[in-house]
Write a protein that holds these residues in place. Structure first.
Motif, short mmCIF file in Angstrom:
data_model
loop_
_atom_site.label_atom_id
_atom_site.label_comp_id
_atom_site.label_asym_id
_atom_site.label_seq_id
_atom_site.Cartn_x
_atom_site.Cartn_y
_atom_site.Cartn_z
N LEU A 121 105.45 -28.57 -29.60
CA LEU A 121 106.34 -29.69 -29.33
C LEU A 121 105.57 -30.96 -28.97
CD1 LEU A 121 108.97 -27.94 -27.01
CD2 LEU A 121 108.92 -28.00 -29.50
N LEU A 122 104.33 -30.79 -28.52
CA LEU A 122 103.60 -31.93 -27.97
C LEU A 122 103.30 -33.03 -28.98
CD1 LEU A 122 101.18 -30.19 -25.46
CD2 LEU A 122 103.43 -31.17 -25.05
N PRO A 123 102.91 -32.71 -30.23
CA PRO A 123 102.66 -33.82 -31.17
C PRO A 123 103.86 -34.74 -31.32
CG PRO A 123 101.81 -31.77 -32.06
CD PRO A 123 102.59 -31.40 -30.84
N PHE A 124 105.05 -34.16 -31.50
CA PHE A 124 106.27 -34.97 -31.64
C PHE A 124 106.55 -35.73 -30.35
CE2 PHE A 124 110.75 -35.83 -31.29
CZ PHE A 124 111.16 -36.18 -32.57
N ALA A 125 106.48 -35.04 -29.21
CA ALA A 125 106.86 -35.65 -27.94
C ALA A 125 105.90 -36.77 -27.54
CB ALA A 125 106.91 -34.57 -26.86
N PHE A 126 104.60 -36.52 -27.64
CA PHE A 126 103.64 -37.56 -27.27
C PHE A 126 103.78 -38.78 -28.19
CE2 PHE A 126 101.31 -34.75 -24.44
CZ PHE A 126 100.72 -35.63 -23.55
N ASP A 160 94.89 -32.29 -22.38
CA ASP A 160 93.80 -33.26 -22.42
C ASP A 160 93.66 -33.96 -23.76
OD1 ASP A 160 93.20 -32.89 -19.80
OD2 ASP A 160 91.53 -31.51 -20.14
N ARG A 161 93.73 -33.20 -24.86
CA ARG A 161 93.51 -33.84 -26.15
C ARG A 161 94.63 -34.79 -26.51
NH1 ARG A 161 94.98 -30.35 -31.37
NH2 ARG A 161 96.60 -28.97 -30.58
N ARG A 191 94.51 -38.86 -27.20
CA ARG A 191 95.09 -39.51 -28.37
C ARG A 191 96.12 -40.57 -28.00
NH1 ARG A 191 96.18 -34.52 -32.66
NH2 ARG A 191 94.04 -33.73 -32.70
N CYS A 192 96.82 -40.33 -26.90
CA CYS A 192 97.88 -41.27 -26.48
C CYS A 192 97.61 -41.67 -25.03
CB CYS A 192 99.25 -40.62 -26.60
SG CYS A 192 99.67 -40.00 -28.24
N PRO A 193 96.55 -42.46 -24.79
CA PRO A 193 96.17 -42.77 -23.41
C PRO A 193 97.20 -43.58 -22.65
CG PRO A 193 94.93 -44.11 -24.98
CD PRO A 193 95.67 -43.08 -25.78
#
Length: 272
Positions: A162-167, A201-202, A206-208
């Motif tokens: 889910l994290l790629p979409f959410a971030f 972390d990664r 990518r999205c600081p």
């Protein structure tokens, strides 16, 4: 370029979905495709005006009017987005499944004529959710542009999907991401991390700009997510695998999330 696809009927709920989809297409720098499934030819219904009726009457004209209204709403929200319309002779779920193969995202409303907007609320939704080839967003509740993106974390390993979409969505919108895990045990440490640091972390690299908050809520998962959605701009949840979604949709978790969430809901497939 893969479009954002939105299904529309003649309900105000579906027009709200069009507005949300237009904004999302602008944020993603993608075109928008507005789809109205025109099922009447399949049923053998007369498509033109009735004898003696005004020439602008009839089912086909009504369908064209629905698309024209949706197009105007989309352009009012995102005038620079390229928008196309489609009037496939098909049932709604078939049309959206077809377009999802080339789509970045499929968007529907939470209510509507013929359950176009309620596709994720019944047996038709089980088919869409199980077979759709991209994420689905159900636009319901209030749209809060400043609210956090909330992610429902059930299993840490699966939830990583889910994290790629959410971030990405948080980085395009509010820059705030809240990870929520529901624990039935009242004695659980509600300040404990939902996901381990190395998992996040990664994505933080990518999205600081995205601030991450982790919360453990006690109680039933559906009710916990419903509470978490009360101030959210988007609630992100996962569906497990192709033929398990029907149970999810008809279960209590979905009753709370899809029926009663206070914000739009994104459903991400977790299947391999």
């Amino acid at each position: 370029m893969s479009p954002v696809v939105v299904g529309v009927d003649d309900s105000e709920a579906s027009l709200r979905a069009v507005e949300w989809a237009a904004g999302e297409a602008e944020r993603r720098r993608r075109p928008l495709r507005i789809v109205h499934a025109f099922i009447w030819p399949l049923l053998g219904a007369p498509l033109g005006p009735a004898p003696g009726a005004p020439p602008e009457g009839g089912l086909r004209h009504d369908a064209e009017r629905i698309l024209a209204t949706a197009l105007a709403r989309a352009r009012a929200v995102a005038p620079d987005v390229k928008v196309t319309t489609s009037l496939p002779e098909s049932e709604p779920v078939t049309a959206l499944l077809h377009d999802s193969r080339q789509a970045e995202l499929v968007v529907v409303g939470s209510r509507g004529l013929g359950e176009v907007g309620g596709l994720l609320l019944g047996a038709v939704g089980a088919r869409l959710g199980a077979e759709v080839a991209c994420p689905v967003v159900v636009v319901r509740g209030l749209v809060r542009p400043g609210g956090p993106v909330v992610v429902g974390v059930a299993d840490p390993d699966e939830s990583q999907r889910l994290l790629p979409f959410a971030f990405a969505h948080a980085a395009r919108t509010t820059n705030t991401l809240t990870l929520v895990h529901a624990a039935p045990d009242q004695s659980v440490d509600t300040d404990s991390a939902v996901l381990p640091g190395h998992v996040l972390d990664r994505w933080k690299e990518r999205c600081p700009s995205v601030t991450v908050v982790q919360k453990t809520l006690t109680g039933h998962p559906g009710k916990a997510l419903m509470r978490a959605s009360s101030q959210a701009s988007l609630l992100v949840v996962g569906s497990h695998h192709r033929h398990e979604l029907s149970a999810l949709i008809h279960g209590s978790v979905s009753q709370a999330v899809v029926h009663h969430a206070s914000c739009p809901v994104a459903i991400i497939g977790l299947q391999e």
